[in-house]
Design an enzyme around this catalytic site. Structure first.
Site, PDB file in Angstrom:
ATOM      1  N   ALA A 241      -0.557  44.828  36.443  1.00  0.00           N
ATOM      2  CA  ALA A 241       0.563  45.558  37.477  1.00  0.00           C
ATOM      3  C   ALA A 241       0.185  47.279  37.239  1.00  0.00           C
ATOM      4  CB  ALA A 241       1.876  44.988  37.153  1.00  0.00           C
ATOM      5  N   TYR A 242       0.378  47.562  35.933  1.00  0.00           N
ATOM      6  CA  TYR A 242       0.198  48.914  35.916  1.00  0.00           C
ATOM      7  C   TYR A 242      -1.189  49.651  36.201  1.00  0.00           C
ATOM      8  CZ  TYR A 242       0.479  53.530  33.269  1.00  0.00           C
ATOM      9  OH  TYR A 242       0.505  54.790  32.943  1.00  0.00           O
TER      10      TYR A 242
END
Length: 247
Positions: free
Chosen positions: A153-154
């Site tokens: 996600a990051y």
């Protein structure tokens, strides 16, 4: 020095970390700064001494309507917006393989890390176009260039920030507006200080300089990127990685 005297900046995520350091740097150089953060109390504690030089706005940066209201408030209060620096960000749940990542968490990380940058830049660019001048800086990450295993996600959200930077840099290149990104590796923050020594060693071993970057180094580079001097670089991602970046 008062390199930013007469200029008005917005800094998101200004209550802690890189955003806090950058905001202090701009204020020390004479800028008037609108400080945006969910932690309004933290803003008041950190910047109370600056009085009329600052405007503190507690905000959910993922709410587009609230972001537009904040931009309008800054123009009404200071008269213009010259600089936007997007520092707000979260890692989300980490140490997960991609098939283990929840859709909800991924969407939350994208809302904070990517959509907030879109909302703020969308809100301030019309003002910058009207004055034919502006400086926008999105804080990305080395993870957005290289991808960190266990941080889908990051890494993906920061890659999206870099992609948007390239697009916006091209779109406004003839209007006196530059749009750039900054991709740090590990920066020495209270969060890193609280980590186990072995975890910090694992991260810094990837860096040829074998150390974390400092908040001062991040603030100094950010200040140059949004300065009048940086007039012929746009759509670019500046590295702050101690040699880790390979492209």
């Amino acid at each position: 020095m008062n390199e930013f005297s007469g200029q008005v900046a917005i800094v998101t995520g200004a209550a802690s970390g890189i955003g806090l350091a950058i905001a202090h740097k701009l204020l020390a150089e004479g800028a008037r700064v609108a400080l945006l953060d969910f932690n309004e109390k933290g803003l008041e504690e950190e910047f109370s001494k600056y009085e009329a030089q600052v405007l503190s706005i507690g905000i959910d940066i993922t709410n587009e309507a609230k972001v537009q209201e904040a931009a309008d408030q800054v123009v009404a209060h200071f008269g213009k917006i010259d600089i936007l620096i997007n520092c707000v960000g979260i890692t989300g749940i980490t140490n997960l393989k991609s098939h283990e990542v929840s859709t909800e968490n991924l969407q939350k990380v994208f809302e904070v890390n990517f959509m907030s940058c879109f909302y703020t830049s969308k809100a301030v660019i019309p003002s910058m176009l009207a004055q034919k001048y502006g400086r926008i800086l999105h804080i990305a990450s080395i993870a957005g260039k290289e991808g960190n295993a266990g941080m889908l996600a990051y890494s993906a959200s920061k890659a999206a920030v870099i992609g948007m930077t390239k697009v916006q840099g091209k779109e406004y290149a003839e209007q006196g507006i530059t749009v750039n990104a900054l991709a740090p590796a590990v920066i020495q923050t209270p969060l890193v200080d609280a980590m186990p020594e072995v975890q910090v060693k694992y991260m810094t071993d990837k860096i040829p300089m074998k150390r974390c970057g400092t908040l001062e180094e991040a603030a100094n580079l950010a200040a140059y990127i949004v300065s009048v001097k940086n007039s012929f670089t746009t759509g670019f991602t500046f590295d702050l990685s101690g040699g880790r970046a390979t492209y």
